[in-house]
Design an enzyme around this catalytic site. Structure first.
Site, short mmCIF file in Angstrom:
data_model
loop_
_atom_site.label_atom_id
_atom_site.label_comp_id
_atom_site.label_asym_id
_atom_site.label_seq_id
_atom_site.Cartn_x
_atom_site.Cartn_y
_atom_site.Cartn_z
N LYS A 152 -52.00 -47.58 -33.29
CA LYS A 152 -51.67 -47.56 -31.87
C LYS A 152 -52.07 -46.25 -31.22
O LYS A 152 -52.01 -45.18 -31.83
CB LYS A 152 -50.17 -47.80 -31.67
CG LYS A 152 -49.67 -49.13 -32.21
CD LYS A 152 -50.36 -50.30 -31.53
CE LYS A 152 -49.82 -51.63 -32.03
NZ LYS A 152 -50.44 -52.78 -31.35
N ASP A 181 -55.63 -49.47 -30.74
CA ASP A 181 -55.06 -50.45 -29.81
C ASP A 181 -54.15 -49.74 -28.82
O ASP A 181 -53.14 -49.15 -29.21
CB ASP A 181 -54.28 -51.49 -30.61
CG ASP A 181 -53.68 -52.59 -29.76
OD1 ASP A 181 -53.90 -52.60 -28.53
OD2 ASP A 181 -52.99 -53.47 -30.31
N GLU A 207 -59.01 -51.67 -28.57
CA GLU A 207 -58.33 -52.91 -28.14
C GLU A 207 -57.44 -52.67 -26.92
O GLU A 207 -56.73 -51.67 -26.86
CB GLU A 207 -57.50 -53.45 -29.29
CG GLU A 207 -56.75 -54.74 -29.00
CD GLU A 207 -56.05 -55.28 -30.23
OE1 GLU A 207 -55.06 -56.03 -30.07
OE2 GLU A 207 -56.48 -54.96 -31.36
N GLU A 233 -55.54 -61.15 -25.86
CA GLU A 233 -54.24 -61.68 -26.26
C GLU A 233 -53.39 -62.11 -25.08
O GLU A 233 -52.44 -62.88 -25.25
CB GLU A 233 -53.48 -60.66 -27.11
CG GLU A 233 -53.02 -59.42 -26.38
CD GLU A 233 -52.33 -58.42 -27.30
OE1 GLU A 233 -51.10 -58.28 -27.20
OE2 GLU A 233 -53.03 -57.80 -28.10
N ASP A 256 -54.69 -65.99 -28.81
CA ASP A 256 -53.48 -66.17 -29.60
C ASP A 256 -53.10 -67.63 -29.51
O ASP A 256 -52.75 -68.12 -28.43
CB ASP A 256 -52.36 -65.28 -29.06
CG ASP A 256 -51.12 -65.27 -29.94
OD1 ASP A 256 -50.85 -66.29 -30.61
OD2 ASP A 256 -50.41 -64.24 -29.97
N HIS A 282 -54.94 -62.70 -32.13
CA HIS A 282 -53.80 -61.79 -32.02
C HIS A 282 -52.53 -62.45 -32.54
O HIS A 282 -52.30 -63.64 -32.33
CB HIS A 282 -53.58 -61.40 -30.55
CG HIS A 282 -52.23 -60.82 -30.29
ND1 HIS A 282 -51.16 -61.57 -29.84
CD2 HIS A 282 -51.76 -59.56 -30.45
CE1 HIS A 282 -50.10 -60.79 -29.70
NE2 HIS A 282 -50.44 -59.57 -30.07
N GLU A 307 -43.35 -53.75 -44.08
CA GLU A 307 -42.46 -52.67 -43.65
C GLU A 307 -41.88 -52.88 -42.26
O GLU A 307 -40.83 -52.33 -41.94
CB GLU A 307 -43.23 -51.34 -43.68
CG GLU A 307 -43.40 -50.75 -45.06
CD GLU A 307 -44.46 -51.46 -45.88
OE1 GLU A 307 -44.48 -51.24 -47.11
OE2 GLU A 307 -45.25 -52.24 -45.32
#
Length: 370
Positions: A152, A181, A207, A233, A256, A282, A307
Site C-alpha cells: 500500500k 496500490d 494500482e 475494482e 471484481d 480484485h 495474517e
C-alpha cells in the site's frame, strides 16, 4: 456474517477492523443448490431482498435473461449496491449450473488451465510498523512461494512512501514483481510525483492511483510515467470498462466478480482480450478461481495472506492454499467452489433472510450490529 481482525488494516484512505460477508443460497424445485457471495452492508442486502422476490419461479440457468431483466439503471442505479446484489445471485446461478452439470464452472466456460499464478496482497499500514517490520512481512511472502507482492501507498507523505517502496524492493530482491496500490488516495499530480520517484524500483504496476472516475487523471499519469497502471475494482459493468479502455492509459483491468457476477465478468474479459489487455481481478480469491481458470488473459489472482484474516481457509469448504511456486490449484468440484463452511461460520452470523416460494420474507437479526 461478521468477524473482527486481530489487527485492523489500513490502506491509502481507509481502515478495516473487521470482515463482512453475505452468502447467497439458491434452492430449486428439483433439489439443486447454488451458492454465491456478496457484501453484507444494509444497502446491498435491501437490493438483494428486492431482487430475490422477483427471481422466484424463474429458471436460474437463464443467466443472460436474469441479468438483462434485473439490471435496470432507471429503477435501481447503474452501479453500486444494486449491481453487487445482482452479482451475488449471478454467482449463485453459475454455481448451480456447475452443480447441475456436475462440472467445475471454469470448464463450462471453456477451460484454460487448472493452476493460477497469484500475487500476495499485503504491505498495509499499521501503528508503530517500522520499515524493518514491513521488510520482514514482504520477505515472508516470498519465502512462502510468492513471485509477486503488492504493498500500500498513499497514507503517508510521498517521501516516506518512497522509502517504504525502496525498503521492500531491497527485502524481496530484484526478481520478484512488486506492485503498489494507492486505493485512490492521490490527485493526478501527486501520483505522478510518486511514480517518477519509484520508477527505478522496477514497479510492475501502480494500482488505483486516482479516483475511479478520473479518466483524464489516469491519462496524465500514463503519459508521465513508464509504470503500467491498473484499476477497475470500482467499475461494475462492461460499459465502465469500455470507457476505461478508451483512455488508453490502463494496462491491467481489475474487475471484481462480486460487483458484476460471472455473466458480465466474462464480457469484460473478452473486451480486454480484444484490446490486448490483461485481467487481474480484485478481491475475494475464492470468487475468482473459476474465472481465472477460464480465460487466457488472466495474469494474476489476488491472494490475501492468513495474517490479515482469522477465518482464512475456514470460510469455504474448498479453499486452495498458496503453493511453493506462487500458484493455486482450482478445486476440482462442481460449481465455483464457494460452498460455505457453515459450521465454522455459525458463530459469526449476524442476520438471515429467507424468501420462500409464496414470496413471504422472514428477516431474523441475531446481533445488534446487523
Amino acid at each position: 456474517y461478521r468477524w473482527e481482525r486481530a489487527t485492523p488494516i489500513t490502506n491509502g484512505l481507509h481502515t478495516y477492523s473487521g470482515v463482512r460477508l453475505c452468502i447467497v443460497r439458491v434452492d430449486t424445485d428439483d433439489g439443486a443448490v447454488g451458492f454465491g457471495v456478496g457484501g453484507a452492508k444494509a444497502g446491498e442486502r435491501e437490493h438483494r431482498e428486492h431482487f430475490a422476490r422477483q427471481l422466484i419461479g424463474t429458471d436460474p440457468l437463464m443467466t443472460e435473461a436474469i441479468w438483462s431483466r434485473l439490471w435496470s439503471p432507471k429503477q435501481f442505479g447503474r452501479r453500486g449496491f444494486e449491481t453487487r446484489a445482482l452479482a451475488s445471485f449471478d454467482l449463485a446461478f453459475w454455481d448451480l449450473r456447475g452443480c447441475v452439470a456436475r462440472m467445475p464452472v471454469h470448464r463450462l466456460l471453456g477451460g484454460y488451465r487448472e493452476r493460477i499464478p497469484t500475487y500476495v496482497a499485503g504491505g498495509y499500514y499499521a501503528p508503530d510498523k517500522t520499515l524493518q517490520d514491513l521488510q520482514a512481512e514482504m520477505a515472508m511472502y516470498v519465502e512462502r512461494g510468492a513471485n509477486a507482492v503488492k504493498m500500500k501507498v498513499g497514507a503517508v507523505p510521498i517521501a516516506q512512501d518512497v522509502q517504504r517502496v525502496q525498503a521492500v524492493r531491497q527485502a524481496i530482491g530484484p526478481d520478484v514483481k512488486l506492485m503498489v496500490d494507492a486505493n485512490c488516495a492521490y490527485r493526478a499530480y501527486e501520483a505522478i510525483q510518486l511514480a517518477r520517484r519509484i520508477e527505478d524500483q522496477d514497479i510492475f504496476w501502480f494500482e488505483e492511483a486516482v479516483q475511479p472516475d478520473d479518466y483524464e487523471g489516469f491519462a496524465r499519469i500514463a503519459a508521465a510515467s513508464a509504470i503500467p497502471l491498473a484499476t477497475g475494482e470500482n467499475e461494475s459493468t462492461k460499459y465502465g470498462f469500455r470507457d476505461l479502455i478508451a483512455t488508453r492509459a490502463i494496462a491491467i483491468l481489475q474487475p471484481d466478480a462480486r460487483h458484476q457476477g460471472i455473466t458480465e465478468f466474462m464480457k469484460i474479459a473478452a473486451l480486454a482480450q480484444a484490446h490486448g489487455l490483461d485481467i487481474c481481478p480484485h478481491g475475494d480469491q475464492q470468487a475468482h478461481l473459476s474465472l481465472m481458470a477460464a480465460i487466457p488473459n488472466g495474469l494474476f489472482l489476488e491472494y490475501y495472506p492468513k495474517e490479515f484474516d482469522p477465518m482464512h481457509g475456514k470460510v469455504y469448504l474448498h479453499t486452495p492454499m498458496l503453493q511453493s511456486d506462487g500458484c493455486v490449484t482450482v478445486p476440482d468440484v462442481p460449481g465455483i467452489g464457494c460452498e460455505p463452511n457453515e459450521e465454522a461460520l455459525a458463530p459469526y452470523k449476524t442476520a438471515e433472510t429467507v424468501i420462500d416460494r409464496e414470496r413471504r420474507v422472514t428477516v431474523r437479526t441475531l446481533k445488534a450490529d446487523a
